[in-house]
Scaffold this active site. Structure first.
Site, short mmCIF file in Angstrom:
data_model
loop_
_atom_site.label_atom_id
_atom_site.label_comp_id
_atom_site.label_asym_id
_atom_site.label_seq_id
_atom_site.Cartn_x
_atom_site.Cartn_y
_atom_site.Cartn_z
N ASP A 99 -17.44 32.17 13.33
CA ASP A 99 -16.40 33.20 13.31
C ASP A 99 -17.08 34.56 13.48
O ASP A 99 -17.44 34.93 14.59
CB ASP A 99 -15.65 33.04 11.98
CG ASP A 99 -14.41 33.89 11.84
OD1 ASP A 99 -13.74 34.12 12.85
OD2 ASP A 99 -14.11 34.33 10.73
N PHE A 149 -6.41 31.87 12.36
CA PHE A 149 -6.98 31.13 11.24
C PHE A 149 -6.58 29.66 11.36
O PHE A 149 -5.40 29.34 11.48
CB PHE A 149 -6.53 31.71 9.91
CG PHE A 149 -7.37 31.21 8.77
CD1 PHE A 149 -8.61 31.78 8.51
CD2 PHE A 149 -6.93 30.15 7.98
CE1 PHE A 149 -9.41 31.30 7.47
CE2 PHE A 149 -7.72 29.67 6.93
CZ PHE A 149 -8.96 30.25 6.68
N ARG A 162 -8.31 20.46 3.91
CA ARG A 162 -9.49 19.92 4.58
C ARG A 162 -9.24 18.50 5.07
O ARG A 162 -9.89 18.01 5.99
CB ARG A 162 -10.69 19.87 3.61
CG ARG A 162 -11.20 21.22 3.16
CD ARG A 162 -12.54 21.04 2.45
NE ARG A 162 -12.94 22.21 1.68
CZ ARG A 162 -13.58 23.25 2.16
NH1 ARG A 162 -13.90 23.30 3.45
NH2 ARG A 162 -13.91 24.26 1.39
P1 IMP Z 1 -18.42 33.50 9.55
O1 IMP Z 1 -19.53 33.85 8.59
O2 IMP Z 1 -17.41 34.62 9.64
O3 IMP Z 1 -18.91 33.11 10.93
O4 IMP Z 1 -17.61 32.33 8.93
C1 IMP Z 1 -18.11 31.11 8.82
C2 IMP Z 1 -17.41 30.30 7.77
O5 IMP Z 1 -16.11 30.80 7.43
C3 IMP Z 1 -17.20 28.93 8.33
O6 IMP Z 1 -18.24 28.11 7.91
C4 IMP Z 1 -15.86 28.51 7.74
O7 IMP Z 1 -16.08 27.80 6.55
C5 IMP Z 1 -15.14 29.79 7.42
N1 IMP Z 1 -14.10 30.09 8.44
C6 IMP Z 1 -14.17 30.96 9.46
N2 IMP Z 1 -13.04 30.96 10.19
C7 IMP Z 1 -12.24 30.05 9.62
C8 IMP Z 1 -10.91 29.56 9.92
O8 IMP Z 1 -10.24 29.94 10.89
N3 IMP Z 1 -10.44 28.61 9.08
C9 IMP Z 1 -11.12 28.13 8.00
N4 IMP Z 1 -12.36 28.54 7.70
C10 IMP Z 1 -12.90 29.50 8.49
#
Ligand code: IMP
Ligand code: MG
Length: 173
Positions: A99, A149, A162
């Site tokens: 993300d 999301f 989940r």
């Molecule tokens: P980042 O650090 O923003 O790249 O987020 C990574 C973590 O956030 C992932 O391992 C997911 O667990 C969670 N995450 C990010 N986007 C989503 C989403 O759309 N749905 C659920 N979990 C998310």
């Protein structure tokens, strides 16, 4: 909560078949450590692992926390560390979704500095490039998705959903 199906079980499994073929070409019969970042990657990891052919593959887990609800807190914490010594070994990190990229950048740095593998590749099921806040790209990805999301197939909203066997978009909380 209102959500609608976005990626079906069949689409996910077909993509995993494709990713496993690509990874099998890379791994051959070498020793490689597959590391799953818990908890979101559990389903992706176990479905993918079943299709890896090398008899020299080993697995381990790391666990991080960053999200509350649909927003990243921006502070990443390692809540469980590896159990194996991966020094000088080749690693493939398996993640549910890339993300902002903050979590994976943090884990990359942590693994490199503390566990000293010889190489780290990143394999994610979902890539949300529009949200990226740092310079990190997956070496392998399943689907590039829009800035929505998503839940299911391991991905949670406040620890729930989940268990959905498919990926859904949250429409209303
Ligand atoms: P980042 O650090 O923003 O790249 O987020 C990574 C973590 O956030 C992932 O391992 C997911 O667990 C969670 N995450 C990010 N986007 C989503 C989403 O759309 N749905 C659920 N979990 C998310
Ligand atoms: Mg996660």
């Amino acid at each position: 909560m209102k959500f609608c199906k976005y990626i079906s079980e069949e689409e996910i499994q077909a993509k995993i078949e494709y990713l496993a073929n690509v990874l099998n070409d890379y791994i051959k019969d070498d020793e490689v450590v597959l590391i799953a970042n818990l908890k979101g990657s559990i389903m992706f990891f176990s479905d993918l692992l079943k299709k890896i052919k090398s008899n020299n593959v080993i697995i381990d887990f790391i666990s991080t926390e960053s999200y509350k609800g649909t927003e990243s807190t921006g502070t990443i914490r390692i809540t469980m560390d590896l159990s194996l010594d991966i020094k000088s070994k080749r690693v493939i990190l398996i993640e549910d979704i890339l993300d902002t990229g903050l979590t994976m950048s943090y884990i990359f740095r942590y693994l490199r500095d503390v566990h000293e593998p010889s190489d780290i590749k990143l394999c994610v099921l979902l890539d949300k490039p529009a949200r990226r806040k740092c310079n990190i790209y997956p070496d392998y990805y399943g689907f590039q998705i829009e800035d929505k999301f998503v839940i299911g197939y391991g991905l949670d909203y406040n620890e729930k959903y989940r268990n959905l066997p498919y990926i859904a978009i949250v429409e209303e909380i």
